[in-house]
Design a protein around this motif. Structure first.
Motif, mmCIF file in Angstrom:
data_model
loop_
_atom_site.group_PDB
_atom_site.id
_atom_site.type_symbol
_atom_site.label_atom_id
_atom_site.label_comp_id
_atom_site.label_asym_id
_atom_site.label_seq_id
_atom_site.Cartn_x
_atom_site.Cartn_y
_atom_site.Cartn_z
ATOM 1 N N ALA A 168 0.831 -1.202 0.000
ATOM 2 C CA ALA A 168 0.000 0.000 0.000
ATOM 3 C C ALA A 168 0.865 1.252 0.000
ATOM 4 O O ALA A 168 0.576 2.220 -0.719
ATOM 5 N N SER A 169 1.937 1.236 0.756
ATOM 6 C CA SER A 169 2.845 2.376 0.810
ATOM 7 C C SER A 169 3.500 2.617 -0.554
ATOM 8 O O SER A 169 3.584 3.758 -1.018
ATOM 9 N N LEU A 170 3.960 1.548 -1.205
ATOM 10 C CA LEU A 170 4.553 1.688 -2.536
ATOM 11 C C LEU A 170 3.551 2.252 -3.532
ATOM 12 O O LEU A 170 3.867 3.142 -4.324
ATOM 13 N N PHE A 171 2.343 1.746 -3.482
ATOM 14 C CA PHE A 171 1.279 2.202 -4.369
ATOM 15 C C PHE A 171 1.013 3.690 -4.150
ATOM 16 O O PHE A 171 0.964 4.476 -5.101
ATOM 17 N N PRO A 212 3.571 9.001 -12.660
ATOM 18 C CA PRO A 212 3.712 7.627 -12.159
ATOM 19 C C PRO A 212 3.775 6.572 -13.256
ATOM 20 O O PRO A 212 4.246 5.470 -13.014
ATOM 21 N N GLU A 213 3.354 6.918 -14.461
ATOM 22 C CA GLU A 213 3.329 5.937 -15.543
ATOM 23 C C GLU A 213 4.656 5.831 -16.294
ATOM 24 O O GLU A 213 4.795 5.008 -17.186
ATOM 25 N N GLY A 254 12.377 6.548 -19.090
ATOM 26 C CA GLY A 254 11.362 6.801 -20.100
ATOM 27 C C GLY A 254 10.468 5.612 -20.400
ATOM 28 O O GLY A 254 9.485 5.739 -21.129
ATOM 29 N N SER A 255 10.796 4.462 -19.843
ATOM 30 C CA SER A 255 9.971 3.281 -20.108
ATOM 31 C C SER A 255 8.664 3.368 -19.319
ATOM 32 O O SER A 255 8.561 4.090 -18.331
ATOM 33 N N ARG A 256 7.691 2.640 -19.761
ATOM 34 C CA ARG A 256 6.367 2.665 -19.159
ATOM 35 C C ARG A 256 6.326 1.782 -17.910
ATOM 36 O O ARG A 256 6.784 0.651 -17.934
ATOM 37 N N ALA A 273 -0.054 0.975 -17.141
ATOM 38 C CA ALA A 273 -1.055 1.479 -18.083
ATOM 39 C C ALA A 273 -2.390 1.520 -17.357
ATOM 40 O O ALA A 273 -2.747 0.573 -16.653
ATOM 41 N N ILE A 274 -3.087 2.620 -17.499
ATOM 42 C CA ILE A 274 -4.394 2.740 -16.881
ATOM 43 C C ILE A 274 -5.433 2.322 -17.913
ATOM 44 O O ILE A 274 -5.516 2.901 -18.993
#
Length: 86
Positions: A47-50, A59-60, A65-67, A70-71
């Motif tokens: 939860a803390s990491l999230f 955050p994406e 530069g890598s992804r 994805a939402i």
């Protein structure tokens, strides 16, 4: 030991023309301080990491530069689940 790895990694990528010194140092620290794959975390740690991830400006996107994620809109996700059941 961690500091030595960060410094060595920083030196190794110092000639990389795509990164300035600050970005290179941040990248080196991120690589060396990251939680290693396969590490089991407690619910509170996850939860803390999230929370910390989504507190970032972008955050994406990782520092290189890598992804990172994805939402997916809920409707698309539901469609995907329906297709998988067939």
């Amino acid at each position: 030991m961690v500091i030595e790895r960060i410094v060595e990694n920083h030196k190794k990528h110092l000639k990389d023309v795509n990164y300035d010194k600050n970005v290179n140092l941040a990248r080196s620290m991120a690589i060396n301080l990251a939680i290693k794959a396969g590490t089991k975390l407690q619910v509170q740690e996850m939860a803390s990491l999230f929370d910390r991830l989504f507190a970032c400006k972008a955050p994406e996107t990782a520092i290189d530069g890598s992804r990172t994620l994805a939402i997916i809109p809920q409707i698309d996700f539901e469609h995907y689940l329906k297709e998988k059941k067939k």
